[in-house]
Enzyme design. Structure first.
Site: not given
Ligand code: COD
Ligand code: ZN
Length: 364
Positions: A38, A40, A43, A59, A164
């Protein structure tokens, strides 16, 4: 056990042996079965989002319960589970008012489990758990409230994605925006999460679903997931294009699903008078979006954020399981590439590939 450890933003993840302590009260020891790639996590890897280091990221995960700590009642060894990256305390204002995705205790304990300590370490050096999941590893210790059981034969990669991108995207459309039938929708950013906003909009019987993405490959994906029109901002002005496709009005609902000030502005400006703008992405820390306050008021737009699809993971992830099993949402078609844990840095290099819906680590 082996884990992918991030020591410093901007550096590759290091695959190495780390120690994992046994679960404490209310915690569960998991053998990881699948972990999604993902943005995220990216990031954090790039330093666009802050996190305590060193850390094991990941996650979007699923796995099998190996053993449980004292007092655990929801799961037992052998159970297959989806992992939620927002486990909750059950006692704070937000848990008690049915918004467990905003749990205070979870937000007050970044990088650790709910008691503020880590189970991961390397000798005396503690290693943080991203999202209380840390599934870029062979095993994890997670809070009991972050385990959502599924049937023993439910596929692990699909379970991970419900952890997610499916819940975040579909949830933003159905729980946050509550899109009404026949309405017009624009989705800015059609990666793993945005494609799920697209299929959430289709599920709500939206009339027009306009996919906006700078990648032609992702736009093709979006058309397969229910988009009726596609707009590439590198070719045409996205706000003008959405207006043109909606009779000059702008869309009833717009979603920002990339994470930047610029895309928040695009989503805001592409919404019609009285329209709803849902921001799902987290822009890099320190970056701002410029919103015209006059337009906000005189055009009565609603600008709102959505975290984890505004879903209650324990009750809403089983809904996603049902939607998948009854063929109402597609998860299989998102899973385009599988990787071994040791190839995780390559998986992150591939994330912008035009043929990638979602990469998933399936070998640990
Ligand atoms: N205009 C339109 N689309 C763009 C633009 C642009 N200017 N720039 C990039 N895109 C597209 C990319 O081509 C890509 O298709 C898409 O945006 C992003 O897709 P992915 O697959 O890279 O990203 P996702 O779907 O995995 O993640 C998107 C998030 C918005 C969830 C993520 O970036 C984020 O901000 N996460 C933080 C929020 C959060 O914590 N959510 C909960 C955990 S995910
Ligand atoms: Zn995610």
């Amino acid at each position: 056990m082996k884990a992918a450890v991030l020591y410093q933003a901007g550096q590759p993840l290091v695959i190495e042996d780390v120690e994992l302590d046994p679960p404490k009260a209310g915690e569960v020891h998991i053998k990881i079965g699948a972990a999604g790639i993902c943005r995220s996590d990216l990031h954090v890897i790039k330093g666009e989002a802050n996190h305590l280091m060193p850390a094991v990221l990941g996650h979007e995960g699923s796995g099998t319960v190996l053993d449980v700590g004292p007092g655990v009642t929801r799961v037992k060894p052998g159970d297959r589970v989806i992992l939620s990256f927002v486990p909750y305390c059950g006692h704070c204002h937000f848990c008690l008012t049915n918004r467990a995705n905003l749990c205070d205790r979870h937000q007050a304990t970044p990088g650790t489990l709910l008691d503020g300590t880590t189970r991961l370490h390397k000798g005396t050096q503690r290693i943080h758990h991203y999202g209380k999941v840390a599934c870029f590893a062979q095993e994890a210790v997670v809070p009991e409230t972050g385990c959502i059981p599924v049937a023993p034969d439910f596929p692990l990669p699909q379970a991970a994605l419900i952890g997610c991108c499916v819940t975040t995207g579909v949830g933003a459309a159905i729980y946050n925006a509550r899109i009404t039938p026949g309405s017009t929708v624009a989705v800015v950013g059609c990666g793993g999460v945005g494609l799920n906003v697209v299929q959430g909009a289709r599920l709500q019987n939206a009339g027009k679903i306009i996919a906006v993405d700078i990648s032609e490959g992702k736009l093709e994906f979006a058309m397969r997931f229910g988009a009726t029109h596609s707009v590439n901002p590198t070719v045409q002005d996205p706000v003008a294009a959405v207006k043109e496709l909606t009779g000059g009005l702008g869309a009833d609902y717009t979603f920002e699903v990339f994470g930047s000030g610029e895309t928040v502005q695009t989503a805001f400006n592409a919404a019609r008078k009285g329209g709803t703008v849902v921001v799902v992405g987290l822009a890099p820390a320190g970056e701002y979006a410029s919103i015209d306050p006059i337009a906000l008021v005189r055009q009565e737009k609603t600008l709102k954020g959505s975290y984890y699809g505004s879903a209650r993971p324990v009750t809403d992830m089983p809904v996603m399981v049902q939607l998948y099993q009854s063929g109402k949402i597609d998860i299989d078609g998102l899973i385009t590439r599988t990787y071994r844990l040791e190839d995780i840095n390559q998986a992150y290099k591939d994330i912008d590939g035009s043929d990638v819906g979602r990469g998933v680590i399936t070998q640990f």
